[in-house]
Design a protein around this motif. Structure first.
Motif, mmCIF file in Angstrom:
data_model
loop_
_atom_site.group_PDB
_atom_site.id
_atom_site.type_symbol
_atom_site.label_atom_id
_atom_site.label_comp_id
_atom_site.label_asym_id
_atom_site.label_seq_id
_atom_site.Cartn_x
_atom_site.Cartn_y
_atom_site.Cartn_z
ATOM 1 N N PHE A 5 -5.031 -3.510 -9.009
ATOM 2 C CA PHE A 5 -4.403 -3.520 -7.684
ATOM 3 C C PHE A 5 -4.319 -4.942 -7.138
ATOM 4 O O PHE A 5 -3.269 -5.375 -6.652
ATOM 5 C CB PHE A 5 -5.193 -2.642 -6.709
ATOM 6 C CG PHE A 5 -4.591 -2.569 -5.332
ATOM 7 C CD1 PHE A 5 -3.679 -1.578 -5.014
ATOM 8 C CD2 PHE A 5 -4.933 -3.497 -4.349
ATOM 9 C CE1 PHE A 5 -3.112 -1.521 -3.744
ATOM 10 C CE2 PHE A 5 -4.368 -3.449 -3.082
ATOM 11 C CZ PHE A 5 -3.461 -2.453 -2.780
ATOM 12 N N ARG B 100 -8.387 4.120 -4.654
ATOM 13 C CA ARG B 100 -7.521 5.180 -4.125
ATOM 14 C C ARG B 100 -6.172 5.234 -4.851
ATOM 15 O O ARG B 100 -5.575 6.297 -4.977
ATOM 16 C CB ARG B 100 -7.277 4.975 -2.634
ATOM 17 C CG ARG B 100 -8.521 5.020 -1.769
ATOM 18 C CD ARG B 100 -9.119 6.422 -1.660
ATOM 19 N NE ARG B 100 -10.226 6.411 -0.723
ATOM 20 C CZ ARG B 100 -11.473 6.062 -1.022
ATOM 21 N NH1 ARG B 100 -11.771 5.714 -2.263
ATOM 22 N NH2 ARG B 100 -12.425 6.071 -0.099
ATOM 23 N N SER B 101 -5.706 4.093 -5.335
ATOM 24 C CA SER B 101 -4.394 4.049 -5.986
ATOM 25 C C SER B 101 -4.479 4.321 -7.487
ATOM 26 O O SER B 101 -3.444 4.443 -8.156
ATOM 27 C CB SER B 101 -3.751 2.679 -5.767
ATOM 28 O OG SER B 101 -4.520 1.661 -6.401
ATOM 29 N N ASN B 102 -5.710 4.372 -8.004
ATOM 30 C CA ASN B 102 -5.912 4.500 -9.452
ATOM 31 C C ASN B 102 -5.244 3.364 -10.221
ATOM 32 O O ASN B 102 -4.798 3.534 -11.354
ATOM 33 C CB ASN B 102 -5.391 5.850 -9.968
ATOM 34 C CG ASN B 102 -6.207 7.019 -9.438
ATOM 35 O OD1 ASN B 102 -7.436 6.959 -9.422
ATOM 36 N ND2 ASN B 102 -5.523 8.059 -8.983
ATOM 37 N N ASP B 103 -5.146 2.209 -9.564
ATOM 38 C CA ASP B 103 -4.601 1.008 -10.203
ATOM 39 C C ASP B 103 -5.735 0.007 -10.338
ATOM 40 O O ASP B 103 -6.111 -0.672 -9.375
ATOM 41 C CB ASP B 103 -3.465 0.420 -9.363
ATOM 42 C CG ASP B 103 -2.867 -0.835 -9.989
ATOM 43 O OD1 ASP B 103 -3.292 -1.206 -11.094
ATOM 44 O OD2 ASP B 103 -1.984 -1.446 -9.357
ATOM 45 N N LYS C 267 2.237 2.211 -3.251
ATOM 46 C CA LYS C 267 1.241 2.793 -4.144
ATOM 47 C C LYS C 267 0.818 4.194 -3.692
ATOM 48 O O LYS C 267 -0.124 4.775 -4.243
ATOM 49 C CB LYS C 267 -0.001 1.893 -4.189
ATOM 50 C CG LYS C 267 0.224 0.559 -4.878
ATOM 51 C CD LYS C 267 0.351 0.737 -6.375
ATOM 52 C CE LYS C 267 0.446 -0.580 -7.093
ATOM 53 N NZ LYS C 267 0.527 -0.400 -8.567
ATOM 54 N N GLY C 268 1.528 4.711 -2.684
ATOM 55 C CA GLY C 268 1.200 6.041 -2.181
ATOM 56 C C GLY C 268 -0.032 6.081 -1.305
ATOM 57 O O GLY C 268 -0.652 7.139 -1.134
ATOM 58 N N LEU C 269 -0.396 4.946 -0.714
ATOM 59 C CA LEU C 269 -1.597 4.856 0.108
ATOM 60 C C LEU C 269 -1.244 4.870 1.593
ATOM 61 O O LEU C 269 -0.116 4.550 1.976
ATOM 62 C CB LEU C 269 -2.362 3.564 -0.217
ATOM 63 C CG LEU C 269 -2.791 3.366 -1.667
ATOM 64 C CD1 LEU C 269 -3.431 1.991 -1.842
ATOM 65 C CD2 LEU C 269 -3.756 4.459 -2.107
ATOM 66 N N TYR D 289 -0.946 -6.854 -6.304
ATOM 67 C CA TYR D 289 -0.732 -7.187 -4.898
ATOM 68 C C TYR D 289 -0.475 -8.687 -4.742
ATOM 69 O O TYR D 289 0.384 -9.114 -3.959
ATOM 70 C CB TYR D 289 -1.949 -6.752 -4.081
ATOM 71 C CG TYR D 289 -1.925 -7.104 -2.617
ATOM 72 C CD1 TYR D 289 -0.733 -7.128 -1.889
ATOM 73 C CD2 TYR D 289 -3.107 -7.401 -1.935
ATOM 74 C CE1 TYR D 289 -0.727 -7.437 -0.542
ATOM 75 C CE2 TYR D 289 -3.108 -7.715 -0.590
ATOM 76 C CZ TYR D 289 -1.916 -7.746 0.100
ATOM 77 O OH TYR D 289 -1.914 -8.060 1.441
ATOM 78 N N ALA E 167 0.835 -1.203 0.000
ATOM 79 C CA ALA E 167 0.000 0.000 0.000
ATOM 80 C C ALA E 167 0.870 1.254 0.000
ATOM 81 O O ALA E 167 0.596 2.219 -0.729
ATOM 82 C CB ALA E 167 -0.938 -0.009 1.202
ATOM 83 N N SER F 293 -8.726 0.073 -2.124
ATOM 84 C CA SER F 293 -7.315 0.295 -2.461
ATOM 85 C C SER F 293 -7.138 0.524 -3.956
ATOM 86 O O SER F 293 -6.338 1.369 -4.378
ATOM 87 C CB SER F 293 -6.479 -0.908 -2.013
ATOM 88 O OG SER F 293 -6.574 -1.111 -0.621
#
Length: 347
Positions: free
Chosen positions: A66, A60-63, A20-22, A70, A17, A57
């Protein structure tokens, strides 16, 4: 009971996380998962909340992938002690059958199975609940973990013939191809890897038959304990909730995403009840605080969810046969005697 998963499903979440800048703590709170869930990988969590965490997640991560990424980050560490059994199996087929047979120790909300179809094999991941928001994230995570497992077992011989996903594509096909070296078939009947059935016969160089027997016996004993875990899990929740005030079965059942009637039925099957567990937890906490803390009785009553000190005192009298003050006095006296004896021995 199928909503549960071991907290080990969140193996590596904190680091991933952050990459990913979270803010992992904030996301855990948003998904209504305990703040300390990453510290105790053997505790149980709600699978639905885990899936919701993956979905949040991803947003929020724009992935959009994810869960997929992960899962590649997690690898086989997610399986905990189960991986030792798998790696000591005689061959790949036995290893995957071990995974299917004991996967419920890792996660009760899903199953892993192998299906041999002629010259091909499907390594499938399946959940009974198909309407969870974010389930595609969990499915892609599982498929990624499956890829890492097969690479561990087969090394460079792992060359899948295809990968199937039950949902529609979450990103462009090139993103999937870069991650898995194969383009998925979407809207399929399965979430599965497809590969040559001959690979099941591949012997494992790490195989140790005697160690495998020992590990299997250990996991069988854990399997027998599974039915006894719900009361312990409820008590764990009670210990977390009590400092915030009075706790009801509705609160605990809501946290577990069950109806209070269903929770009570599960507990009855284990020859206990919510009230019995609440009493046991309160008694354990009360004696611990009275023995080791200078907290006042009024504060202790509030900590245990009693609206009045008199109600706590009556309950304590029922548990121990004496009042909280008498119990504290007796135990304080006994500790003083023990300290004097220790001091005398040292002299």
């Amino acid at each position: 009971m199928t909503d549960f998963a071991r907290a080990s499903v969140l193996s590596g979440y904190h680091e991933f996380a952050l990459s990913k800048g979270l803010d992992p703590s904030a996301l855990l709170a948003e998904a209504k998962l305990p703040a300390d869930v990453l510290e105790s990988q053997e505790s149980m969590i709600s699978y639905r909340k885990f899936v919701n965490l993956l979905n949040i997640s991803a947003q929020r991560s724009n992935d959009a992938l994810f869960g997929l990424h992960y899962g590649l980050h997690q690898g086989i560490s997610v399986f905990g002690p189960l991986i030792y059994l798998i790696r000591n199996a005689r061959n790949v087929g036995d290893a995957l059958r071990d995974l299917g047979n004991y996967f419920h120790l890792h996660m009760g909300a899903a199953e892993v199975r192998i299906e041999v179809q002629g010259n091909h094999v499907l390594l499938c991941y399946h959940t009974e609940e198909q309407n969870l928001l974010g389930l595609p994230q969990a499915a892609e995570l599982a498929i990624s973990v499956g890829a890492q497992l097969m690479r561990t077992l087969l090394g460079t011989r792992w060359r899948p013939q295809g990968v199937l996903l039950q949902h529609a594509a979450l990103a462009n096909l090139n993103s999937y191809r870069r991650a898995w070296d194969v383009t998925p078939q979407f809207n399929s009947p399965y979430n599965a890897w497809l590969f040559d059935a001959k690979l099941l016969e591949t012997p494992l160089s790490s195989a140790d038959e005697e160690l495998h027997k020992v590990l299997q016996k250990h996991l069988d004993s854990l399997d027998e304990l599974q039915v006894n875990e719900l009361p312990s899990y409820v008590q764990q929740l009670l210990r977390n909730f009590l400092p915030n005030g009075r706790v009801t079965i509705e609160q605990v059942a809501d946290y577990m995403m069950l109806s209070s009637r269903t929770l009570q039925r599960y507990l009855a099957e284990e020859q206990t009840s919510f009230q019995d567990l609440l009493d046991q937890t309160r008694q354990s906490l009360a004696t611990r605080y009275l023995r080791d803390s200078s907290i006042s009785l009024t504060q202790l009553a509030e900590l245990l969810g009693y609206s009045e000190l008199s109600a706590f005192s009556r309950a304590f009298q029922r548990w121990t046969g004496i009042s909280p003050r008498q119990w504290k006095k007796q135990n304080t006296h006994q500790r003083s005697i023990k300290r004097l004896r220790v001091t005398s021995k040292r002299q």
